[in-house]
Design an enzyme around this catalytic site. Sequence first.
Site: not given
Ligand code: ATP
Length: 547
Positions: A73, A190
Amino acid sequence: MEEITLANKVADCEAEVVNNPIPQKYQNLQTAPSEYSAYLTSKARRKLLFTKASFFEHGEWDPSGKLELENIVGEGAFGKVYKGRHLETNETVAIKVLDDKTNTEKEINNEIQLLKKYSKHENIASFFGVYLQPMGNLWIAMEYCGGGTVKDIMENTITGTLPEHWIAYIIREVLKALKYLHNNRVVHNDVKGHNIALTEDASVRLIDFGISQKLKGLRGACKDPVGTPHWLAPEVWTCSEDDTESYGCKCDLWSLGITAIEMAEGRDPLANLDGLLAGIKRCDPPTLRIPSKWSTEFNSFLGLCLKKDPKVTHSAKQLLKHPFVRNLENVKMVRAEMQAVICRVRAAKSKKVDVKPKEQPEKISTGDFEKAMAELKSFQRGNKSDANAENLNAEAKKDATDSKELASQAEIDSANAEEPASVDKKEVSDALSNDEEKVTECNIETSDATEPVSQAKDSSDEELFFDALERLSISDFTPKTEITATAANTGAQAIKILEAVSESKEGAKRDGKAKEVIYNQMALFYFVRFALFLSEFLIWFSETIKK
Ligand SMILES: Nc1ncnc2c1ncn2[C@@H]1O[C@H](COP(=O)(O)OP(=O)(O)OP(=O)(O)O)[C@@H](O)[C@H]1O
């Protein structure tokens, strides 16, 4: 007493690994299953496992049998996020899979600790657990936000932006989460549309604690300049230049102001600014491009978030009292409106490439496909000789199978090629009528579907039949980009075409009946005329004889 630092813990683990297969101090973790003993014999692997295990006190060894991955997702800097299932409770969860190649253990540890401790607020995606997968991947399970992120919602409206009352609602909910975090001396670091997610019933959740920071005591401050450049507060930029500077929780409120503009205008206000750092220092804080398009409250709210001096920036607690968010009316209505767009986001997300693509349900359901084939067969039985029908049937079967494959391929290709769509009034009223209930279905109309029906109206059965077959086979040769929409609907189209065929057959039957009536009436007419002619002839004949 020796300070328990990450380095100490790792050294500790390494020492214990040499002597004991499973260190005593990690007995509170689930014991590593025997099938991984071979794997555990590799010292390097063991070291990796225990090093990682030391990051969390209540992690579990192996997610298999506990969690099941479904489809992807989202994707972030640290790995992929999947929709998944918690097998014991049958709850849908989001699972962030962080692969062991990513050299960001400090951030991972940080994210886990903060999620565990501070995700109990209603506007923060809650934490379920963390698992260490045998091959070294970490799985973080958390509340699943099925409505996608604010960014996803924006991409699924026709303008790519959100209306003011939606923005006010989202901002209010994020402010509640920030108030809670800041009270606990946690800086999110962030805040942006990408990190604000929605549940299926349009509740708002703040996600991604990857670079969040816990401040030490009341006077603690952040030193590391972290965040997403265009959303970064001026004081964070200053830290990147000057080691003596620091910043605190207020940086989240600047980012929130930028996020509000992002939602209103479809992109962040600094998107076109060259030389970001210099620009931020030189320019006044950003505002809405056309302030008169928006309410005075919205403009004034932004003015209080976007201050160059954090000392005068309002806190989350103060901002929650601002009329822009305080006077929000009819939240139920706002959420119902948003649910209509959430339907589109869900439909788009369900098309994403799956963990096990081959086992995935295809867009054309087997039922639809069988229905199409049954209608095709019954049509053939009624109109063609048996021999012909069999040939055509086999051909159509092959074409339709190819179309199914193409449809499944198109699903994969179309994951990122979704066209923005408008908020349909009908969808809003459907969502409203469902009110508190989840909107579970979303019908995406396809303009293609109506085309064969209209064409069918003036064609003969035979033409329609061959047209149907031709359409099924033509989809084989259409370039992928064009079939993104059409191939996925070929099964549905086949049904439509066949419905049109049978509709036309019905029409032909009706025409036949009408012709029969006309012939009958014409026969009657000629019979009457003949009778009149005969009687006139007889009268004339009898008069002639009399003479
Ligand atoms: N709890 C959740 N439920 C549904 N989708 C989620 C959830 N957490 C994250 N996502 C999806 O996954 C994507 C990436 O998650 P997240 O931002 O936590 O990862 P990241 O590796 O920290 O990304 P970044 O550092 O690039 O922001 C989110 O933009 C969202 O689309």
